[in-house]
Design an enzyme around this catalytic site. Structure first.
Site, PDB file in Angstrom:
ATOM      1  N   HIS A  62       0.846  -1.135  -0.147  1.00  0.00           N
ATOM      2  CA  HIS A  62       0.028  -0.009   0.159  1.00  0.00           C
ATOM      3  C   HIS A  62       0.971   1.147   0.184  1.00  0.00           C
ATOM      4  O   HIS A  62       1.166   1.847   1.121  1.00  0.00           O
ATOM      5  CB  HIS A  62      -0.902  -0.090   1.390  1.00  0.00           C
ATOM      6  CG  HIS A  62      -2.060   1.126   1.228  1.00  0.00           C
ATOM      7  ND1 HIS A  62      -3.292   0.704   1.436  1.00  0.00           N
ATOM      8  CD2 HIS A  62      -2.107   2.366   0.826  1.00  0.00           C
ATOM      9  CE1 HIS A  62      -4.267   1.543   1.283  1.00  0.00           C
ATOM     10  NE2 HIS A  62      -3.480   2.606   1.013  1.00  0.00           N
ATOM     11  N   HIS A  64       1.715   5.237  -1.830  1.00  0.00           N
ATOM     12  CA  HIS A  64       1.057   6.405  -2.564  1.00  0.00           C
ATOM     13  C   HIS A  64       2.292   7.294  -3.351  1.00  0.00           C
ATOM     14  O   HIS A  64       2.879   7.698  -2.488  1.00  0.00           O
ATOM     15  CB  HIS A  64       0.203   7.363  -1.932  1.00  0.00           C
ATOM     16  CG  HIS A  64      -0.999   6.973  -1.437  1.00  0.00           C
ATOM     17  ND1 HIS A  64      -2.312   6.975  -1.882  1.00  0.00           N
ATOM     18  CD2 HIS A  64      -1.238   6.254  -0.054  1.00  0.00           C
ATOM     19  CE1 HIS A  64      -3.076   6.271  -1.269  1.00  0.00           C
ATOM     20  NE2 HIS A  64      -2.720   5.744  -0.085  1.00  0.00           N
ATOM     21  N   ASN A  96      -5.102   6.768  -6.566  1.00  0.00           N
ATOM     22  CA  ASN A  96      -5.717   8.085  -6.495  1.00  0.00           C
ATOM     23  C   ASN A  96      -4.781   9.084  -6.796  1.00  0.00           C
ATOM     24  O   ASN A  96      -4.404  10.104  -6.004  1.00  0.00           O
ATOM     25  CB  ASN A  96      -6.098   8.269  -4.979  1.00  0.00           C
ATOM     26  CG  ASN A  96      -5.016   8.177  -3.960  1.00  0.00           C
ATOM     27  OD1 ASN A  96      -4.099   7.315  -4.381  1.00  0.00           O
ATOM     28  ND2 ASN A  96      -5.392   8.632  -2.738  1.00  0.00           N
ATOM     29  N   ASP A 152      -8.854   3.349  -3.260  1.00  0.00           N
ATOM     30  CA  ASP A 152      -8.169   3.716  -1.834  1.00  0.00           C
ATOM     31  C   ASP A 152      -8.236   5.188  -1.980  1.00  0.00           C
ATOM     32  O   ASP A 152      -7.904   6.144  -2.809  1.00  0.00           O
ATOM     33  CB  ASP A 152      -6.780   3.154  -1.705  1.00  0.00           C
ATOM     34  CG  ASP A 152      -6.131   3.571  -0.420  1.00  0.00           C
ATOM     35  OD1 ASP A 152      -6.939   3.377   0.639  1.00  0.00           O
ATOM     36  OD2 ASP A 152      -5.289   4.374  -0.169  1.00  0.00           O
ATOM     37  N   ASP A 271       0.905   2.399   3.540  1.00  0.00           N
ATOM     38  CA  ASP A 271       0.021   3.655   3.584  1.00  0.00           C
ATOM     39  C   ASP A 271       0.987   4.714   3.326  1.00  0.00           C
ATOM     40  O   ASP A 271       0.563   5.928   3.966  1.00  0.00           O
ATOM     41  CB  ASP A 271      -1.146   3.585   4.564  1.00  0.00           C
ATOM     42  CG  ASP A 271      -2.184   4.564   3.840  1.00  0.00           C
ATOM     43  OD1 ASP A 271      -2.015   4.976   2.881  1.00  0.00           O
ATOM     44  OD2 ASP A 271      -3.382   4.694   4.651  1.00  0.00           O
ATOM     45  N   PRO A 285      -5.242  13.785   5.000  1.00  0.00           N
ATOM     46  CA  PRO A 285      -4.991  12.674   5.976  1.00  0.00           C
ATOM     47  C   PRO A 285      -3.687  11.708   5.610  1.00  0.00           C
ATOM     48  O   PRO A 285      -3.722  11.539   4.438  1.00  0.00           O
ATOM     49  CB  PRO A 285      -6.051  11.692   6.001  1.00  0.00           C
ATOM     50  CG  PRO A 285      -6.815  11.947   4.759  1.00  0.00           C
ATOM     51  CD  PRO A 285      -6.415  13.361   4.226  1.00  0.00           C
TER      52      PRO A 285
HETATM   53 ZN   LIG Z   1      -6.870   4.178   2.460  1.00  0.00          ZN
END
Ligand SMILES: [Zn+2]
Length: 386
Positions: A62, A64, A96, A152, A271, A285
């Site tokens: 996970h 980004h 995203n 996500d 994350d 967040p």
């Molecule tokens: Zn998430």
């Protein structure tokens, strides 16, 4: 060739030598390494690894990447440096982005841009067009490039849409990574949908005891569900830093540790979510995690008597299977390796390499330092030179 000497290899439960040749783990064992090296004229670089642990490199379920669209939070190059420093050679990048990775063109763009990096980027597609939760993406067409799909950052609110996506995942064999919000409520709803139509569902960043219990029950029923936990939800409780899902209670975070001990947890996913100071002030967040994930997880493992091999499974071997890779310190495997120390250390915000510095952990005592990251047989990060 790289001759790694005197490394502690947790998977083999012994100190030994490893010879890396081309992009492979060629020989393991002092005797066989010695006899090969004596008989060859090839150049051999030596790494003295006494006191260090040799592990397969980490794979993030996970991540980004922030590209396309958000290079002001993190560029490709910065992601590469940060991942190498954190011991991660592979990441699953969430969809995203801007534009959203909801069509083959965007996924292909990321793959092309990531090609020169040390880091291997596996780009997830979104489940719905534009992450709007309405129209499903063209899964079949996108599966030429990815078999992981996730909205996500957002929940797929509409149960009918989620149900259709799950049915498609069952039919075509892809995986949906689900951001459940509110967590336990949506976990329970989505498990009911899987019961109804089948499908392959992974729950991202699970933070609550009740969610874990629901997922474990679903697993026991034979449903295809998995879940990940994050470094920050394991490491912290009662912290007010903005992250989604929020940092939970002491009981929750202790239960996540217990869930690891009981073998419930499938993966650790970082994350990793870089944000500019400005975006953070506006309430974005997320925590920037990839550089510190190992030190945080190692501290949790050390304090709770979780052994190295459990950590290796959660951070490397198992998440690698999501992207059809084989990890482990074994002859014949690709030499994606890290050497780490088990020393106590302090996290310092100023040492983060990415432009974004959104962490609540400045000054935290942690454990373990990534000393070297080896990608396909080449040293891509060396703490001595950093
Ligand atoms: Zn998430």
């Amino acid at each position: 060739m790289l001759w790694i000497q005197n490394a502690m290899i947790p998977e083999l439960n012994r100190v030994d030598d490893v010879l890396v040749k081309d992009d492979n783990i060629f020989k393991i064992g002092r005797e066989s390494v010695l006899s090969y090296v004596k008989g060859t004229k090839e150049k051999v670089d030596m790494i003295e690894a006494e006191g260090l642990y040799l592990l397969p490199s980490f794979v993030d379920s996970h991540f980004h990447l922030r590209n396309p669209g958000f290079a002001y939070k993190q560029t490709y190059g910065e992601a590469d440096v940060a991942c190498m420093k954190g011991g991660y050679t592979d990441v699953i990048a969430m969809a995203n982005t801007k534009p959203v990775a909801d069509c083959p063109e965007v996924v292909q763009e990321v793959l092309d841009n990531a090609k020169p990096l040390h880091l291997d980027v596996y780009q997830a597609g979104s489940v719905t067009k534009g992450l709007l939760g309405e129209e499903l993406v063209a899964f079949k067409e996108m599966m030429a490039l990815t078999k992981i799909f996730s909205d996500d950052g957002k929940n797929v609110d509409n149960a009918e849409v989620m149900k259709k996506a799950l049915a498609k995942s069952q039919e075509l064999g892809f995986l949906i990574m689900d951001h459940s919000e509110p967590e336990t409520e949506m976990v329970i709803r989505n498990i009911e949908l899987v019961k109804e139509v089948g499908g392959n569902l992974h729950f991202c960043h699970i933070s609550r005891k009740a969610s874990v219990e629901a997922i474990v029950k679903a697993k026991e029923m034979g449903l295809h569900v998995t879940f990940e936990v994050t470094p920050h939800h394991l490491f912290s409780h009662g912290l007010s830093y903005r992250v989604n899902p929020p940092i939970a209670t002491k009981e929750d975070s202790e239960y996540l540790v217990e869930a690891i001990k009981r073998g419930y947890v499938d993966y650790v996913g970082t994350d990793h979510a870089p944000h500019s100071d400005d975006d953070k002030k506006k309430g974005a967040p997320g925590i920037i995690n990839i550089e510190n994930a190992f030190s945080m997880i190692r501290k949790v493992c050390f304090e709770h008597n979780i052994d190295w091999n459990t950590m290796i499974q959660l951070m490397s071997v198992r998440p690698a299977t999501l992207i059809d890779k084989k990890r482990g310190v074994q002859e014949g495997n690709i030499a994606d390796l890290i050497l780490v120390s088990d020393k106590e250390t302090t996290l310092l915000k100023e040492e983060l390499t990415t432009r974004s510095k959104n962490t609540p952990y400045d000054g935290q005592e942690v454990r373990g330092i990534v000393e070297k990251t080896i990608v396909k047989g080449e040293i891509a990060y060396d703490n001595e030179r950093a």
